[in-house]
Motif scaffolding. Structure first.
Motif, PDB file in Angstrom:
ATOM      1  N   UNK A  85       3.494 -70.422  32.567  1.00 31.46           N
ATOM      2  CA  UNK A  85       3.605 -70.061  33.985  1.00 31.46           C
ATOM      3  C   UNK A  85       4.356 -68.744  34.170  1.00 31.46           C
ATOM      4  N   UNK A  86       5.325 -68.474  33.290  1.00 32.57           N
ATOM      5  CA  UNK A  86       6.031 -67.193  33.369  1.00 32.57           C
ATOM      6  C   UNK A  86       5.055 -66.044  33.100  1.00 32.57           C
ATOM      7  N   UNK A  87       4.166 -66.237  32.137  1.00 33.88           N
ATOM      8  CA  UNK A  87       3.164 -65.210  31.845  1.00 33.88           C
ATOM      9  C   UNK A  87       2.217 -65.001  33.011  1.00 33.88           C
ATOM     10  N   UNK A  88       1.776 -66.103  33.640  1.00 32.94           N
ATOM     11  CA  UNK A  88       0.870 -65.998  34.799  1.00 32.94           C
ATOM     12  C   UNK A  88       1.575 -65.297  35.955  1.00 32.94           C
ATOM     13  N   UNK A  89       2.805 -65.676  36.245  1.00 30.11           N
ATOM     14  CA  UNK A  89       3.553 -65.052  37.340  1.00 30.11           C
ATOM     15  C   UNK A  89       3.820 -63.574  37.064  1.00 30.11           C
TER      16      UNK A  89
END
Length: 127
Positions: A85-89
């Protein structure tokens, strides 16, 4: 008569000695074989109690181990999900930065207003 009295007293003492042979001051003295039997029975009961406790502790430590391993797997999955999710954000934020840098202020306002409106519509629909 005197000899009969002495014989009775002597017999009475022997009878008393036979009856109260095991009694000492402060308690009863058990015979050594009886004492060993009692000690062995107490030891057997103590060993059985210890075996029960050891098996209970073994089951308890096994349960704790399973619980810890389960939590460890769950935390690993959460860490992987957070990384994803950090990568997506981060990708989304990079795209927003590009949009904000390239677009004029009027189109930026339109974009932000449309996001706010969409957010409010979704908020009221899920409420």
């Amino acid at each position: 008569m005197l000899s009969v009295d002495c014989d009775l007293k002597l017999m009475d003492r022997n009878t008393r000695a036979a009856l109260f042979d095991g009694i000492e001051e402060g308690g009863i003295r058990a015979s050594s074989s009886y004492s060993h039997e009692i000690d062995e029975q107490e030891n057997d009961r103590a060993i059985t109690g210890l075996q029960d406790r050891v098996s209970m502790l073994k089951r308890l430590s096994g349960d704790i181990n399973e619980e810890v391993e389960g939590h460890s797997r769950m935390l690993d999955r959460m860490g992987n999900d957070m990384d994803t999710s950090r990568g997506v954000l981060s990708g989304t934020m990079d795209k927003f930065k590009m949009v904000f840098e390239k677009k004029s202020s009027r189109s930026m306002f339109t974009l932000v207003a449309s996001f706010v409106v969409i957010f409010l519509v979704i908020y009221y629909l899920t409420r």
